[in-house]
Design a protein around this motif. Structure first.
Motif, PDB file in Angstrom:
ATOM      1  N   PRO A 244      45.578  33.741  39.985  1.00  0.00           N
ATOM      2  CA  PRO A 244      46.361  34.132  38.801  1.00  0.00           C
ATOM      3  C   PRO A 244      47.845  33.803  38.966  1.00  0.00           C
ATOM      4  CG  PRO A 244      44.993  35.939  39.577  1.00  0.00           C
ATOM      5  CD  PRO A 244      44.900  34.863  40.591  1.00  0.00           C
TER       6      PRO A 244
ATOM      7  N   GLU B 213      50.764  36.856  34.996  1.00  0.00           N
ATOM      8  CA  GLU B 213      49.596  37.732  34.877  1.00  0.00           C
ATOM      9  C   GLU B 213      49.658  38.866  35.895  1.00  0.00           C
ATOM     10  OE1 GLU B 213      46.226  34.565  33.411  1.00  0.00           O
ATOM     11  OE2 GLU B 213      46.720  34.646  35.548  1.00  0.00           O
TER      12      GLU B 213
ATOM     13  N   GLU C  12      51.652  42.119  35.194  1.00  0.00           N
ATOM     14  CA  GLU C  12      51.038  43.150  34.365  1.00  0.00           C
ATOM     15  C   GLU C  12      50.285  44.194  35.195  1.00  0.00           C
ATOM     16  OE1 GLU C  12      48.634  41.339  31.350  1.00  0.00           O
ATOM     17  OE2 GLU C  12      50.172  39.869  30.848  1.00  0.00           O
ATOM     18  N   ILE C  13      50.030  43.906  36.457  1.00  0.00           N
ATOM     19  CA  ILE C  13      49.328  44.845  37.328  1.00  0.00           C
ATOM     20  C   ILE C  13      50.354  45.763  37.989  1.00  0.00           C
ATOM     21  CG2 ILE C  13      47.887  45.069  39.387  1.00  0.00           C
ATOM     22  CD1 ILE C  13      46.711  42.329  38.722  1.00  0.00           C
TER      23      ILE C  13
ATOM     24  N   ASP D  67      46.884  50.722  38.325  1.00  0.00           N
ATOM     25  CA  ASP D  67      45.718  49.945  37.889  1.00  0.00           C
ATOM     26  C   ASP D  67      44.535  50.125  38.839  1.00  0.00           C
ATOM     27  OD1 ASP D  67      46.413  48.606  35.451  1.00  0.00           O
ATOM     28  OD2 ASP D  67      47.855  47.427  36.597  1.00  0.00           O
TER      29      ASP D  67
ATOM     30  N   THR E  53      40.613  47.387  35.590  1.00  0.00           N
ATOM     31  CA  THR E  53      41.761  46.868  34.839  1.00  0.00           C
ATOM     32  C   THR E  53      42.284  45.571  35.446  1.00  0.00           C
ATOM     33  OG1 THR E  53      43.298  48.277  36.081  1.00  0.00           O
ATOM     34  CG2 THR E  53      42.454  49.145  33.994  1.00  0.00           C
ATOM     35  N   VAL E  54      42.171  45.434  36.768  1.00  0.00           N
ATOM     36  CA  VAL E  54      42.571  44.176  37.410  1.00  0.00           C
ATOM     37  C   VAL E  54      41.651  43.052  36.960  1.00  0.00           C
ATOM     38  CG1 VAL E  54      42.707  42.957  39.619  1.00  0.00           C
ATOM     39  CG2 VAL E  54      43.689  45.233  39.401  1.00  0.00           C
TER      40      VAL E  54
ATOM     41  N   GLU F 232      39.986  42.860  34.203  1.00  0.00           N
ATOM     42  CA  GLU F 232      40.281  42.560  32.793  1.00  0.00           C
ATOM     43  C   GLU F 232      41.576  41.761  32.652  1.00  0.00           C
ATOM     44  OE1 GLU F 232      40.452  46.168  30.573  1.00  0.00           O
ATOM     45  OE2 GLU F 232      38.359  46.672  30.977  1.00  0.00           O
ATOM     46  N   THR F 233      42.570  42.078  33.477  1.00  0.00           N
ATOM     47  CA  THR F 233      43.883  41.449  33.357  1.00  0.00           C
ATOM     48  C   THR F 233      43.899  40.019  33.885  1.00  0.00           C
ATOM     49  OG1 THR F 233      44.925  43.614  33.600  1.00  0.00           O
ATOM     50  CG2 THR F 233      46.330  41.696  33.908  1.00  0.00           C
ATOM     51  N   VAL F 234      43.389  39.805  35.099  1.00  0.00           N
ATOM     52  CA  VAL F 234      43.495  38.485  35.732  1.00  0.00           C
ATOM     53  C   VAL F 234      42.154  37.791  35.922  1.00  0.00           C
ATOM     54  CG1 VAL F 234      45.661  38.996  36.884  1.00  0.00           C
ATOM     55  CG2 VAL F 234      43.515  39.461  38.055  1.00  0.00           C
TER      56      VAL F 234
END
Length: 145
Positions: A28, A32, A35-36, A41, A45-46, A48-50
């Motif tokens: 990533p 990106e 955002e963590i 997190d 959520t990790v 979903e994010t990256v």
């Protein structure tokens, strides 16, 4: 006709001597990762994010590992790893992000691997050697029966 042949030969020689680079894996980008939030997190959520990791740790409480490599292929030589980046996201026992680290090829260490081979009684004989060895192992009477 000769000029065309020489021109085609030159193009093939030049094309054969160029490097080909191949990229493998995914890491990533910093945007990106920004955002963590460490300590907030979770694993879900990790992901979903990256995105999903390239590899996970052996234990449930260990981390996610994103690996990206760039390999150079040149003519007849062995492929050479030009760059490698590993992003490690570690989690605590509750599944919350504890740390985010980046490692490059220069951070790596060479790990000697041992090869354990079981010895067998079989010898390394090719087909032709086995065929020629058996030529003298039969009697004419065996064939006539």
């Amino acid at each position: 006709m000769v000029r065309k042949f020489v021109a085609i030969l030159c193009v093939l020689v030049v094309a054969g001597c160029t490097s080909v680079y191949r990229n493998h894996g995914y890491v990533p980008k910093d945007e990106e990762l920004s955002e963590i939030v460490v300590g907030v997190d979770t694993r879900d959520t990790v992901a979903e994010t990256v995105g999903s990791p390239s590899a996970g740790g052996v234990l449930d409480s260990s981390g996610y590992y994103y690996v990206q490599s760039r390999v150079r292929h040149f003519a007849y030589r062995r492929p050479e790893v030009v760059s490698r980046e590993v992003l490690a996201i570690t989690f605590d026992n509750a599944g919350v992000v504890r740390n985010i680290e980046r490692f490059g090829l220069e951070d790596g260490q060479v790990v000697p691997l041992t090869r354990r081979v079981t010895e067998t009684a079989a010898s390394d004989n090719g087909f032709l050697r086995q065929l020629l060895r058996n030529l003298g192992n039969f009697a004419a009477g065996d064939i006539l029966e």
